[in-house]
Design a protein around this motif. Sequence first.
Motif, PDB file in Angstrom:
ATOM      1  N   LEU A 154       0.974  -1.172   0.061  1.00 28.51           N
ATOM      2  CA  LEU A 154       0.311   0.391  -0.232  1.00 28.51           C
ATOM      3  C   LEU A 154       1.106   1.442   0.007  1.00 28.51           C
ATOM      4  CD1 LEU A 154      -2.485   1.709   0.553  1.00 28.51           C
ATOM      5  CD2 LEU A 154      -2.374   1.018   2.552  1.00 28.51           C
ATOM      6  N   ILE A 155       1.213   2.033  -1.135  1.00 28.68           N
ATOM      7  CA  ILE A 155       1.317   2.784  -0.882  1.00 28.68           C
ATOM      8  C   ILE A 155       0.138   4.419  -1.287  1.00 28.68           C
ATOM      9  CG2 ILE A 155       3.413   4.670  -2.154  1.00 28.68           C
ATOM     10  CD1 ILE A 155       4.532   2.367  -3.895  1.00 28.68           C
ATOM     11  N   PRO A 156      -0.452   5.243  -0.084  1.00 32.27           N
ATOM     12  CA  PRO A 156      -0.740   6.031   0.140  1.00 32.27           C
ATOM     13  C   PRO A 156      -0.922   6.926  -1.067  1.00 32.27           C
ATOM     14  CG  PRO A 156       0.135   5.631   1.650  1.00 32.27           C
ATOM     15  CD  PRO A 156       0.850   5.136   1.299  1.00 32.27           C
ATOM     16  N   GLY A 157      -2.437   7.297  -1.350  1.00 31.34           N
ATOM     17  CA  GLY A 157      -2.186   8.429  -2.956  1.00 31.34           C
ATOM     18  C   GLY A 157      -2.014   7.392  -4.253  1.00 31.34           C
ATOM     19  N   GLN A 158      -1.080   6.354  -3.884  1.00 31.66           N
ATOM     20  CA  GLN A 158      -0.677   5.739  -5.608  1.00 31.66           C
ATOM     21  C   GLN A 158      -1.186   3.983  -6.361  1.00 31.66           C
ATOM     22  OE1 GLN A 158       3.666   5.531  -6.634  1.00 31.66           O
ATOM     23  NE2 GLN A 158       3.722   7.704  -4.989  1.00 31.66           N
ATOM     24  N   ARG A 159      -1.768   3.753  -4.658  1.00 30.44           N
ATOM     25  CA  ARG A 159      -1.617   1.899  -5.299  1.00 30.44           C
ATOM     26  C   ARG A 159      -2.557   1.098  -3.923  1.00 30.44           C
ATOM     27  NH1 ARG A 159       3.103   1.566  -8.050  1.00 30.44           N
ATOM     28  NH2 ARG A 159       4.959  -0.066  -6.738  1.00 30.44           N
ATOM     29  N   TYR A 201      -4.974  -1.944  -7.562  1.00 31.66           N
ATOM     30  CA  TYR A 201      -5.831  -0.978  -7.087  1.00 31.66           C
ATOM     31  C   TYR A 201      -4.636   0.364  -7.494  1.00 31.66           C
ATOM     32  CZ  TYR A 201      -9.385  -3.810  -5.323  1.00 31.66           C
ATOM     33  OH  TYR A 201     -10.336  -4.962  -5.305  1.00 31.66           O
ATOM     34  N   ARG A 202      -4.986   1.038  -9.068  1.00 29.17           N
ATOM     35  CA  ARG A 202      -4.527   2.176  -9.680  1.00 29.17           C
ATOM     36  C   ARG A 202      -4.824   3.292  -9.230  1.00 29.17           C
ATOM     37  NH1 ARG A 202      -0.461   0.682 -14.622  1.00 29.17           N
ATOM     38  NH2 ARG A 202      -0.015   2.848 -13.934  1.00 29.17           N
TER      39      ARG A 202
END
Lengths: 512, 301
Positions: free
Chosen positions: A199-204, A228-229
């Motif tokens: 989980l990279i907030p704001g990205q995917r 989920y992009r």
Amino acid sequence: MRLPVRKLRPMAFLFLLSIGLGITAGRAAAQKRVSIGVTETIETLNPYGDSVSLLYGIWSEITGPFCTYNYDKGDFEGRLAERWKVENPTTWVFYLNKNYKFNDGTPVTADDVVHSMMNRVIKDPQSKQKASVAGPIVKAEAIDKHTVKFTTDKPTAPLLGFVCDRFIVTSKAMFDKYGRDVADKEHMMGAGPYRLKELIPGQRLVIAKRPDHPEAKRNPRAPDEIVYRVMRETEQRVAALLNNEIQIAQFIPPHLRQRVEQSPNLKITATDSVEIMFLAMQPKPPFDKKEVRQAVCHAINRDQIISTLLEGFASRLDGPIGPGQYGYDPNLKPKLSYDPERSKKLLAQAGFSKGVDAALQTPVGRYTLDKQLTEAMIPMLNAAGFRAKLLTPEWPTLWAGVQKGTVPFYYMGRGSVQDPSAALHQYFHSGETPRIGYSNPKLDELLDKEQAEFDPKKRRQYLSQAMSILTEDAPACFMWRHKLLWGLNRGIDYKPLPDARIFGMDIKVVKK
Amino acid sequence: MVFMQSLTLESATEKSPGWLARIVPRLHAKAFSGGLIVLTFILVGIFGPLLAPHDPNKQELTAMLKPPQGIGSPHLLGTDNLGRDIFSRIIHGARVSLLVAFAVVFVSGFIGIGLGAISGYLGGKADFIIQKSVEVVWAFPPLLLGITIMAFLGQGLFNLILALLAQRWIPYCRVVRSQSLSLRERDFVTAARCLGATKIQIIARHILPNLIQTSLVIGTFAMASAIISEASLSFLGVGVPPEIPTWGTMLADARIYISTAWWLPLFPGLCIFITVLGINLLGDALRDILDPRLKRTGSGI
């Protein structure tokens, strides 16, 4: 030098075999991972730290849907809570599925459910889900290892609308061992058919299938991995779909539909959304006067906007909800139809015969053509006697303001409205949330009654009366429900849900 | 060719050269082309409301996304996603760009030249404080600083100008300071000092007039940069409110139609390109004319 043909044959065979294997492997790999271009942002590692429709779906897939709404059956059905009963009007008992286990193999127990509801949803100051998930629930307690009891502060017939597809159950053991932040960031334990991979907030956000999960057997063709992009720009989603960077694209605007359909590898699927779009008005000057709020509703030519900008891909709302939603009443009155002359008269009645300022705020890129639609409303409002202007703050700024109750006039959507009870309480019941800050004792009474009424017929009557008051008093103007267009790769078989949640177990990877 | 013939004829008849023959050798190609573009830009900006055939905000939802229809048609450059006339919006957009550019150049010039002259002439603590302030403000990425300021102040034309001013005064300040350091040692300044002129009098009467040429050149580049920054902030949705047509907001609105209606991004994009090119050409030419040493060394400001 010439090599004899006999020597070349095995080499050629090996060469062709390797190509064949490569293609097969490539296809298999392609079938394993499905990327989805989504519009809503994922800004926090805390699964309880935001309250948006898409994230409820994703987190439910990771932590196991507590229960879910089946649109084909038109009813709720069990998942982590395999069944339930109403012990008395304020007490619900949920029986947990004993086959559900966390990623590390430990079973999900009633203690995890109680911990998630009490410590994470209700008591945690970082939680943004108290109103929309816990709602009337004041107490959760374990009866035994796999049975949990929810107590509500008042009888609540539509309780399943609060907890199904929303309530996220996480591991108490991880929370106790590492604390909230570290557990969320590094030890996310869920009992859903997918586990959190990245989980990279704001990205995917990347989730990976758990083949041993009971749900996984339901759909063996479900993708092994889903990405989920976050793609706010529609052109970006369409370009990514055309390039096969993503295989599913959320919310294709009507004007780009043909571009997607022209590709032999892509198709468009439409679904009637249950998300209601509205203009909310805080009852502060000038919107403290009912006449001004009604004037706004009469000023907007919804039919024209639907037929032009939305190319017919929306259905007009004459009240808070439309056909197919629980409690819909086709005979609901009044209907605040397009009538700019009536708007002018109402403004004059309110003491604004020379016009009144109104600054409408809208998100940009969050909902289908949100900025374009609201821009089209501005001259309509001006023609009806307002001095309207449009403001387009960044989504985090706008959303924070809405949640604090500091945005007086805004365009917004409320998703997952299969049953309108939770949404009506959230936005219009006194003291629930400051999003609109509206208060009407008569409406409160009706909403309380409908929530307490377990007889469906009577409950529909109360809902209808409540929605009639709402339409008349107009703390919000109800605009439309979009017909959502999804772009799909032809290698994907997927029927999008009306609430726009995306469950990996609903996706089938098929051969081209 | 005609010009050459006329020159030959005039030489043969030994008449005095005509006005065109006298002007053309002196004409500076960059100054001419740049000046022409800038002049057009200014005229369109000033007389925009008279030139625009339609109200730039008038929507016609039944006539949306009409492609360019050519001269004589109701919508020369077509209509946008809300049926608004693109030609009229471009003209009104020029007005906003012009206003922003001039406001930014003059105000930032006033601040930057003033502080630069004080810093350079006075030196000491004043110089230290001003130059440290310059370093602090200069450390922020310009666009990020602009977005931050707009996020605090909210959308609006005045706020946008304030956001653009935040760093635009610095080039003036630094260049003017370095020139002031040199000017204060010159004989005429020493003479003025000996005659009893005060510091303010020296700065106002002897230092500042010698900084005008350099400042003029910086101003042209600052103008181009302000137009680009205004378009960037408007494109990002943090510039002016949507009801004020600007080239940047037009580009931003065109994003989702870029593959289906090419005329929506093309015309505002071209306008930004041509205007900035024209201003840069003019700036280059001014630099060449006013300070030929820079031209020889190939250095720029």
